[in-house]
Design a protein around this motif. Structure first.
Motif, PDB file in Angstrom:
ATOM      1  N   THR A 199     -77.592  77.101  -8.194  1.00  0.00           N
ATOM      2  CA  THR A 199     -78.751  76.925  -7.317  1.00  0.00           C
ATOM      3  C   THR A 199     -79.853  76.262  -8.115  1.00  0.00           C
ATOM      4  N   LEU A 200     -80.400  75.192  -7.554  1.00  0.00           N
ATOM      5  CA  LEU A 200     -81.461  74.443  -8.203  1.00  0.00           C
ATOM      6  C   LEU A 200     -82.789  74.685  -7.511  1.00  0.00           C
ATOM      7  N   LEU A 201     -83.837  74.767  -8.295  1.00  0.00           N
ATOM      8  CA  LEU A 201     -85.190  74.650  -7.754  1.00  0.00           C
ATOM      9  C   LEU A 201     -85.634  73.222  -8.020  1.00  0.00           C
ATOM     10  N   VAL A 202     -85.846  72.479  -6.954  1.00  0.00           N
ATOM     11  CA  VAL A 202     -86.298  71.095  -7.061  1.00  0.00           C
ATOM     12  C   VAL A 202     -87.791  71.063  -6.736  1.00  0.00           C
ATOM     13  N   GLU A 203     -88.578  70.590  -7.699  1.00  0.00           N
ATOM     14  CA  GLU A 203     -90.023  70.452  -7.507  1.00  0.00           C
ATOM     15  C   GLU A 203     -90.374  68.973  -7.466  1.00  0.00           C
ATOM     16  N   SER A 204     -90.939  68.553  -6.357  1.00  0.00           N
ATOM     17  CA  SER A 204     -91.291  67.149  -6.187  1.00  0.00           C
ATOM     18  C   SER A 204     -92.764  66.930  -6.509  1.00  0.00           C
ATOM     19  N   SER A 205     -93.014  65.899  -7.299  1.00  0.00           N
ATOM     20  CA  SER A 205     -94.377  65.489  -7.603  1.00  0.00           C
ATOM     21  C   SER A 205     -94.666  64.211  -6.835  1.00  0.00           C
ATOM     22  N   ALA A 206     -95.845  64.126  -6.278  1.00  0.00           N
ATOM     23  CA  ALA A 206     -96.224  62.931  -5.526  1.00  0.00           C
ATOM     24  C   ALA A 206     -97.699  62.659  -5.755  1.00  0.00           C
TER      25      ALA A 206
END
Length: 392
Positions: A209-216
């Motif tokens: 299981t991945l925690l994906v954190e998106s930066s924008a």
């Protein structure tokens, strides 16, 4: 973790070792969402928060232990019925915390540094970390930029990295922070190699299981109408993290001296400026001109764009007149239903600052699915889950 990216990037630049504790799952009335982080460096300095105070002390100690051992760990913190003052969330929620050491020379250091640097610069990029799976993979990470090749490894297999990059890029393109499962299709951890040996599926490594954190980049707010209410709204929007543009066709009013907190002040007809911009689904448009010759051409365009929020100032009589003109311009009822007018929540606002607060409150409620009602006596949740596809 990206909520404290600027500080952690500075720590990386200074060569500090640190451990970062991140909320990776939350159930019930948990005060911080997945992605919220607390970090502790080798000297004991702490930044960030994972619970608003409930379990900070225990997590601080866990960070120090993890930094010493060099091994990532996952712990659960929840409410204790026997002793409300024991280590736990007295608000009744449950959070899972992943604590990862980020030490000089470690395999994850370069990957974490790349993710943090991109986020600190406000670039579009994503970091993916293993938050559940084989213990030896916990905390392993990938850096996925908007353009170009990914870096880092999850350590399971090349196929696992390929699968994880694809999942991460999909969430990055949507601007989302979320958990996702990837690896061997539908099997428990460790089944990928076995299934590949049997010839049933390719070897995608263990399921993780991945925690994906998106930066924008910061979301944009376009404020049309260089009036005193706009000045107060600019200050409020800047506090909320928006990149703010003030636009007005009248050069005597649209000046940098009147709007020093704005990122951009533009002298142009509002609808022409809107036509010149490339806007995304996070963009907020606030029309404060309450002048039909400006409002109608602008709203005719704005309400047909996939924007986060479109609001217009004016009395109820002005609103009804404006709707009639927009219908004459060909807008449909679903398009008109997207218009927040009269703009803002009913706070009884009188001053420009109070009005700006009411507008900002409506934008926040719209963004997160809030009702705008008082929490006292209400049966609505305090912490709303992020709407599908929402960008943080």
């Amino acid at each position: 973790m990206l909520d404290i990216a600027a500080e952690l990037h500075r720590w990386c630049e200074e060569g500090r070792d640190f451990a970062v504790a991140t909320v990776v799952a939350a159930v019930g009335s948990a005060p911080r969402p997945p992605g919220a982080a607390l970090a502790v460096d080798g000297a004991g300095e702490a930044i960030g928060s994972v619970s608003g105070g409930c379990v900070e002390g225990a997590v601080y100690e866990l960070c120090q232990e993890t930094l010493s051992s060099g091994r990532a760990v996952r712990e659960r913190f929840g409410y204790s019925d026997e002793d409300a003052f024991a280590v736990g969330l007295t608000c009744g929620g449950v959070i899972d915390i992943l604590v990862t050491p980020v030490r000089a020379g470690s395999e994850v250091r370069a990957t974490y540094a790349a993710v943090l640097a991109a986020a600190a610069r406000g670039e579009a990029a994503a970091g993916a970390r293993v938050v559940a799976g084989p213990d030896e993979l916990l905390g392993r990470a990938l850096y996925v930029p908007a353009e170009g090749d990914a870096s880092g490894t999850l350590g399971g297999s090349a196929a696992l990295d390929t699968s994880a990059v694809a999942e991460t890029r999909a969430l990055l393109n949507a601007g989302r922070t979320a958990t996702v499962e990837t690896g061997a299709e539908g099997g428990p951890p460790g089944t990928g190699a076995r299934a590949a040996a049997e010839g049933s599926i390719p070897d995608c490594g263990p399921t993780v299981t991945l925690l994906v954190e998106s930066s924008a980049p910061p979301p944009r707010m376009l404020v049309f109408g260089a009036i005193d209410f706009a000045s107060a709204l600019v200050r409020t929007a800047a506090f909320l993290g928006y990149r703010v543009t003030v636009c007005d066709a009248r050069p005597v009013f649209a000046t940098r001296a009147r709007f020093p907190e704005a990122d951009e002040v533009v002298v142009q007809w509002p609808h022409r400026y809107l036509d010149s911009q490339q806007l995304d689904a996070r963009t907020v448009v606030c029309v404060l001109t309450h002048d039909a010759k400006f409002d109608v051409p602008l709203l005719e365009r704005a309400l047909r764009l996939p924007l986060a929020y479109v609001g217009a100032m004016g009395s109820r009589r002005t609103h009804l007149s404006r709707l009639a003109q927009l219908r004459d311009a060909g807008l449909t009822e679903p398009e008109l239903a997207r218009l927040h007018s009269p703009i803002g929540l009913d706070l009884g606002a009188r001053t420009p600052e109070e009005t700006a607060l009411s507008i900002a409150a409506e934008i926040v409620a719209s963004r997160h699915g809030g009702s705008g009602l008082p929490l006292t006596g209400a049966h609505t949740p305090i912490h709303h889950p992020a709407p599908s596809g929402a960008v943080r």
